[in-house]
Scaffold this motif. Structure first.
Motif, PDB file in Angstrom:
ATOM      1  N   VAL A  49      89.829  47.909  21.512  1.00  0.00           N
ATOM      2  CA  VAL A  49      89.453  48.941  20.467  1.00  0.00           C
ATOM      3  C   VAL A  49      88.136  48.501  20.163  1.00  0.00           C
ATOM      4  O   VAL A  49      88.147  47.234  19.357  1.00  0.00           O
ATOM      5  N   THR A  50      87.238  49.375  20.206  1.00  0.00           N
ATOM      6  CA  THR A  50      85.792  48.987  19.713  1.00  0.00           C
ATOM      7  C   THR A  50      85.279  49.814  18.626  1.00  0.00           C
ATOM      8  O   THR A  50      85.556  51.141  18.546  1.00  0.00           O
ATOM      9  N   SER A  51      85.143  49.386  17.545  1.00  0.00           N
ATOM     10  CA  SER A  51      84.594  50.042  16.311  1.00  0.00           C
ATOM     11  C   SER A  51      83.339  50.907  16.409  1.00  0.00           C
ATOM     12  O   SER A  51      82.721  50.504  17.548  1.00  0.00           O
ATOM     13  N   ALA A  52      83.032  51.746  15.424  1.00  0.00           N
ATOM     14  CA  ALA A  52      81.671  52.359  15.665  1.00  0.00           C
ATOM     15  C   ALA A  52      80.550  51.740  15.571  1.00  0.00           C
ATOM     16  O   ALA A  52      79.674  51.825  16.079  1.00  0.00           O
ATOM     17  N   THR A  53      80.974  50.588  15.086  1.00  0.00           N
ATOM     18  CA  THR A  53      79.646  49.431  14.683  1.00  0.00           C
ATOM     19  C   THR A  53      79.509  48.486  15.683  1.00  0.00           C
ATOM     20  O   THR A  53      78.844  47.416  15.850  1.00  0.00           O
ATOM     21  N   GLY A  54      80.589  48.626  16.895  1.00  0.00           N
ATOM     22  CA  GLY A  54      80.379  47.662  17.900  1.00  0.00           C
ATOM     23  C   GLY A  54      81.412  46.663  17.989  1.00  0.00           C
ATOM     24  O   GLY A  54      81.385  45.915  19.010  1.00  0.00           O
ATOM     25  N   GLU A  55      82.216  46.249  17.204  1.00  0.00           N
ATOM     26  CA  GLU A  55      83.052  45.012  16.968  1.00  0.00           C
ATOM     27  C   GLU A  55      84.453  45.558  18.057  1.00  0.00           C
ATOM     28  O   GLU A  55      84.996  46.478  17.773  1.00  0.00           O
ATOM     29  N   ALA A  56      84.826  44.602  18.626  1.00  0.00           N
ATOM     30  CA  ALA A  56      86.016  44.706  19.633  1.00  0.00           C
ATOM     31  C   ALA A  56      87.262  43.913  19.173  1.00  0.00           C
ATOM     32  O   ALA A  56      86.894  42.768  18.911  1.00  0.00           O
ATOM     33  N   MET A  57      88.354  44.529  19.322  1.00  0.00           N
ATOM     34  CA  MET A  57      89.434  43.813  19.242  1.00  0.00           C
ATOM     35  C   MET A  57      90.578  44.253  20.248  1.00  0.00           C
ATOM     36  O   MET A  57      90.557  45.194  20.732  1.00  0.00           O
ATOM     37  N   ASP A  58      91.444  43.220  20.780  1.00  0.00           N
ATOM     38  CA  ASP A  58      92.233  43.390  21.529  1.00  0.00           C
ATOM     39  C   ASP A  58      93.594  43.697  20.962  1.00  0.00           C
ATOM     40  O   ASP A  58      93.938  43.023  20.200  1.00  0.00           O
ATOM     41  N   TYR A  59      94.400  44.583  21.847  1.00  0.00           N
ATOM     42  CA  TYR A  59      95.719  44.814  21.177  1.00  0.00           C
ATOM     43  C   TYR A  59      96.585  44.780  22.456  1.00  0.00           C
ATOM     44  O   TYR A  59      96.233  45.016  23.635  1.00  0.00           O
ATOM     45  N   PRO A  60      97.949  44.646  22.258  1.00  0.00           N
ATOM     46  CA  PRO A  60      98.867  44.620  23.354  1.00  0.00           C
ATOM     47  C   PRO A  60      98.952  46.058  23.980  1.00  0.00           C
ATOM     48  O   PRO A  60      98.935  47.075  23.252  1.00  0.00           O
ATOM     49  N   PRO A  61      99.137  46.120  25.334  1.00  0.00           N
ATOM     50  CA  PRO A  61      99.109  47.602  25.985  1.00  0.00           C
ATOM     51  C   PRO A  61     100.599  47.977  25.840  1.00  0.00           C
ATOM     52  O   PRO A  61     101.246  48.120  26.753  1.00  0.00           O
ATOM     53  N   THR A  62     100.623  48.541  24.702  1.00  0.00           N
ATOM     54  CA  THR A  62     102.073  49.146  24.403  1.00  0.00           C
ATOM     55  C   THR A  62     101.954  50.645  23.830  1.00  0.00           C
ATOM     56  O   THR A  62     101.062  51.036  23.460  1.00  0.00           O
ATOM     57  N   GLN A  63     103.298  51.418  24.122  1.00  0.00           N
ATOM     58  CA  GLN A  63     103.053  52.526  23.409  1.00  0.00           C
ATOM     59  C   GLN A  63     102.975  52.481  21.845  1.00  0.00           C
ATOM     60  O   GLN A  63     102.465  53.338  21.392  1.00  0.00           O
ATOM     61  N   GLU A  64     103.379  51.528  21.257  1.00  0.00           N
ATOM     62  CA  GLU A  64     103.341  51.422  19.703  1.00  0.00           C
ATOM     63  C   GLU A  64     101.856  51.251  19.473  1.00  0.00           C
ATOM     64  O   GLU A  64     101.386  51.911  18.235  1.00  0.00           O
ATOM     65  N   THR A  65     101.028  50.508  20.135  1.00  0.00           N
ATOM     66  CA  THR A  65      99.563  50.321  20.061  1.00  0.00           C
ATOM     67  C   THR A  65      98.939  51.924  20.048  1.00  0.00           C
ATOM     68  O   THR A  65      98.090  52.358  19.121  1.00  0.00           O
ATOM     69  N   LEU A  66      99.433  52.660  20.882  1.00  0.00           N
ATOM     70  CA  LEU A  66      98.976  53.882  21.040  1.00  0.00           C
ATOM     71  C   LEU A  66      99.233  54.886  19.976  1.00  0.00           C
ATOM     72  O   LEU A  66      98.388  55.613  19.123  1.00  0.00           O
ATOM     73  N   ASP A  67     100.495  54.610  19.372  1.00  0.00           N
ATOM     74  CA  ASP A  67     100.941  55.497  18.310  1.00  0.00           C
ATOM     75  C   ASP A  67     100.228  55.115  17.008  1.00  0.00           C
ATOM     76  O   ASP A  67      99.798  55.953  16.040  1.00  0.00           O
ATOM     77  N   LYS A  68     100.030  53.788  16.931  1.00  0.00           N
ATOM     78  CA  LYS A  68      99.572  53.158  15.760  1.00  0.00           C
ATOM     79  C   LYS A  68      97.970  54.095  15.449  1.00  0.00           C
ATOM     80  O   LYS A  68      97.538  54.052  14.408  1.00  0.00           O
ATOM     81  N   PHE A  69      97.223  54.098  16.528  1.00  0.00           N
ATOM     82  CA  PHE A  69      95.991  54.851  16.570  1.00  0.00           C
ATOM     83  C   PHE A  69      96.005  56.101  16.609  1.00  0.00           C
ATOM     84  O   PHE A  69      94.807  57.012  16.771  1.00  0.00           O
ATOM     85  N   GLY A  70      97.192  56.825  16.601  1.00  0.00           N
ATOM     86  CA  GLY A  70      97.055  58.345  16.778  1.00  0.00           C
ATOM     87  C   GLY A  70      96.578  58.922  18.020  1.00  0.00           C
ATOM     88  O   GLY A  70      96.304  60.097  17.960  1.00  0.00           O
ATOM     89  N   ILE A  71      96.996  58.264  19.268  1.00  0.00           N
ATOM     90  CA  ILE A  71      96.539  58.744  20.621  1.00  0.00           C
ATOM     91  C   ILE A  71      97.991  59.252  21.065  1.00  0.00           C
ATOM     92  O   ILE A  71      98.658  58.263  21.491  1.00  0.00           O
ATOM     93  N   LYS A  72      97.986  60.536  21.298  1.00  0.00           N
ATOM     94  CA  LYS A  72      99.097  60.998  21.819  1.00  0.00           C
ATOM     95  C   LYS A  72      99.159  61.021  23.224  1.00  0.00           C
ATOM     96  O   LYS A  72      99.021  62.183  23.796  1.00  0.00           O
ATOM     97  N   ALA A  73      99.181  60.100  23.806  1.00  0.00           N
ATOM     98  CA  ALA A  73      99.219  59.949  25.265  1.00  0.00           C
ATOM     99  C   ALA A  73     100.075  58.790  25.688  1.00  0.00           C
ATOM    100  O   ALA A  73     100.250  57.889  25.169  1.00  0.00           O
ATOM    101  N   GLU A  74     100.574  59.010  26.967  1.00  0.00           N
ATOM    102  CA  GLU A  74     101.605  57.965  27.318  1.00  0.00           C
ATOM    103  C   GLU A  74     100.930  56.885  27.955  1.00  0.00           C
ATOM    104  O   GLU A  74      99.903  56.813  28.658  1.00  0.00           O
TER     105      GLU A  74
END
Length: 503
Positions: A49-74
């Motif tokens: 996940v890269t913020s608008a200001t350029g900072e990047a953070m890694d998250y586990p590749p899970t459906q929970e991560t997608l749900d957390k960020f409101g991305i409705k994709a499988e």
């Protein structure tokens, strides 16, 4: 008395420079901003996940991560590579310090665009070389003369077949840039049967545009947008299938009506003043140059010529080919033709270079158009436009919402002409708005396709200027031809979207 000089419509280069200036000015007056984005890193097997200001953070590749960020994709859509570009995260738009593009950036943009578009530029130049070698053999003139006799009285079938086949390519795998290769082949054929070059451009370009506009299984439009919207790509396929069949039929009838008028009276052509120059450029056989006999070796050269394009289409649609493979194919095909025809090495090199030179202007147009898009990206206004567009449609009624959405997608595609780029930029933000209004998300995907598709007919930042330059036709003549057709298509697509909303 001094004769008053007649005003002429500017060249494609000037049009693109004017557009570049307009976009550069926008970077001074529009707020800069970006959405946070999420991308799947297959090498590290993480979501970044890269913020608008350029900072990047890694998250586990899970459906929970997608749900957390409101991305409705499988999750599988990312892991399998169906979504390979960074996706905007809804609700994360952040205003940033302005990054206006000045004189330096404006004049650097064409050069940057050429660097960015070097793959398609080399493809176009190699295509030009290939065409130059085949023209040198005389086989092309012989084949055209034979085809003109064969089609005598059945010329309209040429329009029906070419437009339909290219529309099928557009709807299935996004046939677009590849059509640049078809103009040197097909324009002489249309001229030989009594039509003008506008009919050839229309059959090729309109065919491609209506096909991609009504994409059914196109991975760069329908599938990408549906995945980013969090729905199955088959949702809404019936409506888009109706759009493909009826829309292509409308386009074919429109082109035939114009073509038959020109055939009856050539002076009715929108480009009648250029008739002699265009025919001189594309119809190589002249009174003092005897047309080659249509013999077995001629047929073999033409078969290799046609087979090259068939292999290209198969490679792109089935084998995952892109510009490197396509360019190599035509380079090898030109050598094969030279060997069959026993063309002298010096003559081969000369004709290949001359053919590439003929398409140099087209190649430069593609690079300059890429530069315009880069000005906007560097000026940080792409996401700002999307943010304001999403605010416009809030609180609208269903019918108004979906048609305004189509118009907004058309406007956004002027600045983001890439179908996959617009899909991953806009769908995560726009699709959730449909839930609030009570509109099915698949209808929003259709609105994206129809809006983007209609703008593709005319936008200077797309392929139209490069296509028109292939036949030396100016944009104003194209507007005269295509605007009534766009009006018809707009009414039809608007009705189709309303049907999807209320039924």
């Amino acid at each position: 008395m001094t004769k008053k000089k007649k005003l002429q419509f500017p060249t494609a280069y000037t049009i693109l420079f004017i557009v570049a200036v307009m976009v550069a000015v926008l970077t001074w007056v529009m707020p800069a901003g970006k959405y946070d984005s999420l991308a799947y890193d297959s090498g590290s097997n993480v979501f970044t996940v890269t913020s608008a200001t350029g900072e990047a953070m890694d998250y586990p590749p899970t459906q929970e991560t997608l749900d957390k960020f409101g991305i409705k994709a499988e999750l599988s859509k990312f892991v399998d590579g169906d979504i390979w570009k960074p996706v905007g995260i809804p609700g994360t738009y952040t205003e940033l310090p302005s990054n206006p593009q000045g004189i330096k950036e404006l004049f650097q943009s064409p050069i940057n665009g050429m660097y960015e578009g070097v793959d398609i530029i080399i493809f176009i130049l190699i295509i030009g070389g290939f065409i130059g070698v085949v023209n040198h053999t005389g086989a092309f003139d012989s084949g055209i003369a034979h085809l003109a006799k064969t089609l005598d009285g059945k010329e309209k079938w040429l329009i029906i077949i070419i437009t339909s086949l290219i529309a099928l390519g557009g709807t299935s795998f996004g046939l677009a840039e590849e059509t640049i290769a078809f103009y040197p082949i097909l324009v002489p054929v249309f001229l030989a049967v009594g039509y003008d070059a506008m009919v050839a451009v229309a059959s090729i370009y309109v065919g491609s545009s209506i096909g991609t506009m009504a994409s059914t299984v196109n991975p760069f439009a329908t599938i990408m947008a549906s995945n980013a919207a969090g729905i199955n790509w088959t949702s809404g396929i019936v409506g888009r299938g109706i759009m493909l069949v009826v829309g292509t039929g409308i386009c074919i009838l429109y082109i035939i009506k114009y073509a038959e008028k020109v055939k009856r009276d050539p002076s009715k052509s929108l480009i009648f003043a250029q008739k002699e120059a265009i025919e001189k450029k594309f119809l190589h056989a002249t009174a003092d140059k005897e047309t080659r006999e249509y013999d077995t070796r001629t047929k073999l050269v033409l078969a290799i010529f046609a087979l090259s394009f068939i292999v290209m289409i198969y490679g792109v649609s089935k084998l995952g080919w892109w510009f490197l493979e396509m360019t190599t194919l035509f380079f090898v095909a030109s050598i094969v033709v030279a060997v069959i025809e026993r063309i002298d090495e010096r003559a081969f090199v000369s004709e290949f270079i001359n053919g590439a030179r003929d398409l140099l202007g087209v190649a430069l147009i593609v690079g300059i158009a890429r530069g315009v898009t880069m000005i906007m990206d560097h000026g940080l206004i792409s996401d700002t436009m999307l943010y304001y567009a999403s605010n416009i449609v809030n609180g609208m009624g269903k019918g108004v919402f979906i048609n305004v959405m189509m118009v907004l997608f058309a406007g956004l595609s002027f600045f983001v002409p890439s179908s996959s780029g617009l899909a991953v930029l806009s769908m995560p933000v726009m699709a959730p708005l449909a839930d609030v209004i009570g509109v099915p998300r698949e209808v929003v995907v259709s609105a994206y396709q129809y809006g983007m598709g209609m703008m593709a007919f005319i936008t200077p930042t797309g392929l139209i200027l490069a296509s028109l330059m292939m036949v030396d036709v100016t944009l104003d003549k194209w507007f005269k031809f295509v605007m009534p057709l766009l009006g018809i298509l707009f009414v039809f697509t608007s009705g189709l979207l309303l049907t999807g909303v209320y039924l």
